[in-house]
Design a protein around this motif. Sequence first.
Motif, mmCIF file in Angstrom:
data_model
loop_
_atom_site.group_PDB
_atom_site.id
_atom_site.type_symbol
_atom_site.label_atom_id
_atom_site.label_comp_id
_atom_site.label_asym_id
_atom_site.label_seq_id
_atom_site.Cartn_x
_atom_site.Cartn_y
_atom_site.Cartn_z
ATOM 1 N N LYS A 4 -84.053 42.487 3.679
ATOM 2 C CA LYS A 4 -83.400 41.156 3.273
ATOM 3 C C LYS A 4 -83.793 40.419 2.117
ATOM 4 N N LEU A 5 -82.954 40.219 1.111
ATOM 5 C CA LEU A 5 -83.538 39.328 -0.039
ATOM 6 C C LEU A 5 -82.677 38.171 -0.202
ATOM 7 N N PHE A 6 -83.308 37.002 -0.297
ATOM 8 C CA PHE A 6 -82.410 35.850 -0.454
ATOM 9 C C PHE A 6 -82.011 35.459 -2.014
ATOM 10 N N LEU A 7 -80.877 35.921 -2.234
ATOM 11 C CA LEU A 7 -80.678 36.071 -3.601
ATOM 12 C C LEU A 7 -79.447 35.033 -4.187
ATOM 13 N N TYR A 8 -78.713 34.693 -3.201
ATOM 14 C CA TYR A 8 -77.628 33.616 -3.514
ATOM 15 C C TYR A 8 -77.864 32.162 -2.778
ATOM 16 N N PRO A 9 -78.620 31.443 -3.606
ATOM 17 C CA PRO A 9 -78.914 30.082 -3.365
ATOM 18 C C PRO A 9 -77.687 29.139 -2.951
ATOM 19 N N ARG A 77 -82.229 34.425 -14.733
ATOM 20 C CA ARG A 77 -83.084 35.647 -15.268
ATOM 21 C C ARG A 77 -82.161 37.043 -15.075
ATOM 22 N N HIS A 78 -81.247 36.573 -14.044
ATOM 23 C CA HIS A 78 -80.344 37.800 -13.937
ATOM 24 C C HIS A 78 -79.279 38.072 -14.832
ATOM 25 N N TYR A 79 -79.000 37.173 -15.728
ATOM 26 C CA TYR A 79 -78.029 37.290 -16.747
ATOM 27 C C TYR A 79 -78.620 37.732 -18.025
ATOM 28 N N LYS A 80 -80.107 37.721 -18.171
ATOM 29 C CA LYS A 80 -80.574 38.235 -19.607
ATOM 30 C C LYS A 80 -80.267 39.577 -19.947
ATOM 31 N N ILE A 81 -79.436 39.941 -20.747
ATOM 32 C CA ILE A 81 -79.267 41.132 -21.219
ATOM 33 C C ILE A 81 -80.118 41.874 -21.894
ATOM 34 N N GLU A 82 -80.924 43.121 -21.637
ATOM 35 C CA GLU A 82 -81.872 43.798 -22.304
ATOM 36 C C GLU A 82 -80.982 44.667 -23.246
ATOM 37 N N GLU A 105 -76.173 60.099 -3.854
ATOM 38 C CA GLU A 105 -77.218 59.915 -4.663
ATOM 39 C C GLU A 105 -77.582 58.305 -4.430
ATOM 40 N N GLU A 106 -79.189 58.040 -4.563
ATOM 41 C CA GLU A 106 -79.544 56.659 -4.758
ATOM 42 C C GLU A 106 -79.000 55.795 -5.869
ATOM 43 N N ALA A 107 -78.711 54.566 -5.638
ATOM 44 C CA ALA A 107 -78.151 53.792 -6.836
ATOM 45 C C ALA A 107 -79.186 53.835 -7.906
ATOM 46 N N PRO A 108 -78.801 53.932 -9.267
ATOM 47 C CA PRO A 108 -79.839 54.052 -10.337
ATOM 48 C C PRO A 108 -80.517 52.924 -10.435
ATOM 49 N N PHE A 109 -79.872 51.539 -10.194
ATOM 50 C CA PHE A 109 -80.743 50.272 -10.492
ATOM 51 C C PHE A 109 -80.409 49.373 -9.103
ATOM 52 N N PRO A 110 -81.246 49.767 -8.291
ATOM 53 C CA PRO A 110 -81.068 49.126 -6.829
ATOM 54 C C PRO A 110 -81.357 47.749 -7.067
ATOM 55 N N THR A 111 -80.639 46.793 -6.289
ATOM 56 C CA THR A 111 -80.826 45.309 -6.347
ATOM 57 C C THR A 111 -82.355 44.970 -6.005
ATOM 58 N N SER A 112 -82.915 44.173 -6.789
ATOM 59 C CA SER A 112 -84.352 43.645 -6.521
ATOM 60 C C SER A 112 -84.503 42.003 -6.861
ATOM 61 N N LYS A 116 -80.887 41.285 -9.719
ATOM 62 C CA LYS A 116 -79.962 41.620 -8.450
ATOM 63 C C LYS A 116 -78.623 42.440 -9.153
ATOM 64 N N PHE A 117 -78.617 42.173 -10.373
ATOM 65 C CA PHE A 117 -77.242 42.936 -10.800
ATOM 66 C C PHE A 117 -77.505 44.402 -11.300
#
Lengths: 205, 310
Positions: A4-9, A77-82, A105-112, A116-117
Amino acid sequence: MSEKLFLYPTWLRVWHAINAVFFLVLLLTGISMQYSNPNWVLVPFDIAVASHNISGVVILIAYFFYLFFFITTGNKRHYKIEFKGLMGRVITQVRYYVFGVFKKEEAPFPTSWNMKFNPLQQLTYVLVMFVLYPILIATGVALLFPELIIDNFFGIGGTLLTALLHASAGFLTSMFLIIHLYFATMGATFFANFKSIINGYHEVH
Amino acid sequence: MKQRYKFTWLLIMLLGLFVHSQAQQNQQCLKCHGQVFYQYDNEWTGQVDKRPMNPFYHIDSVKMHTSVHKEFSCTDCHSPDYETFPHSGELRMEEKYACIDCHGGDENFAKYNFEGIEEAFMESVHFKANDEKFNCWMCHDPHGYQLALRSQESIKDVVSLSNQMCLDCHDNKFKYGLISDEMPKDLMETHAWLPNQANHFTKVRCVDCHTQVQSDILVSHKILAKEEALRNCVQCHSTNSVLMESLYSHKVRESREESGFINAAILNEGYMIGANRNVVLNYVSVILFGLLIIGLLIHLILRFTILKKK
Ligand code: HEM
């Protein structure tokens, strides 16, 4: 039991809950006003007007609340578009939704913790929060004080233009909401993401 | 041909003379009634007295010149005996003309249907409560009425001219007091249920809510009891808005149907929630929404069937 990750404060969850409830009120009353008809009443017109106005103001305040924490916390940080290679990543994500999921298949961009997105989520969230919402809110406030709107904009009524923009942005945000709700069911389990946005912890696949 | 020109010229000159003399005649009255102060020679003391004009007897000559009866001399409606001052005391008993005295049965004014208007007026709350004491002049300023709906270009002007006719009394305890012993109620309070009330009062006429549309006259004159007034927002705020038959009845015909908006006539000056939708945008949004739902449903079904099998 998965990791589990605490991602939503807490502030985010509070904002999100308020935002979701009042957005639904806005959606319902907005549709009701747009299609108002004496024979077919979704919400009585005067009640629709009053609740739409109040909910709009609540959403406006909530939005500033969101912006405040957006600026002051690390959530941004999650909203910074590369932008580099964005197209490719979006295509990968779309391909995953259209074919990958069915092949397990595995999700190509798993939440980390750092991201998170997935690229598609990121793009739509940025679009909604920083393009559609500002348009919706600005036009909404203008309609609340119509005397502020310029009467004529290149031959088109100022209020008309504002109202059209408002309704269109509202429509697009509603489309987002449907998509948002649907893809929220694609977490670890059908309801996993809904639990996350309530208790704050993300279950990793 | 030449003969005709001469005749026309003669007419124009005669008319000029008439207008000129009419203006001069009126000037005779307006030198007192058009001013804040008036003066007269006091034969008893031999001095010139200067007195304030009763504001209710003050006549706005500019307004008079824009009114439907601008061609009139004061003495066309008032006794010529008013030319002397002090006016004879008996003159105030003078019976005034009613609109119908001049306009009744006149071909030239048939399109207004004065008889129909009078009939409707006799059923109005005002007439029923006050009888003859309340007459057409109560609303139609004899020295300033100008046509609103029939001749004004902008809806804003139509609304403001028409509403002023009611507000002059309902918002003025002195004029109201001529009819009633009570004080007029504050319209802001009695209409507090209407959101953006100030905006409504500049965009819609009192009579749009306080009368029902009558097919035989342009502006209904049957002011209804307050219980019967229009309160249901959707009567206006919907595609079949009652305003299209009343306030916008004139504009509807010239409305640009091809613009793709429902009730496009309103859009020249405003936008009305519920009454103005863009047909194309409505279709596009329904279609997009439908496609989205179908797409997601297919995805959902596939997720359940394919993934369950695996
Ligand atoms: C009934 C309504 C809603 C439900 C059930 C819901 C559900 C969720 C869920 C499950 C998540 C977490 C999963 C994820 O990050 O994708 C989430 C995140 C999010 N939702 Fe919603 N949502 C709703 C309405 C809305 C609305 C109306 C908006 C804005 C227009 C919105 C904007 C967001 C944003 C920006 C995030 C990401 C927040 C962050 O982590 O920074 N949601 N929502």
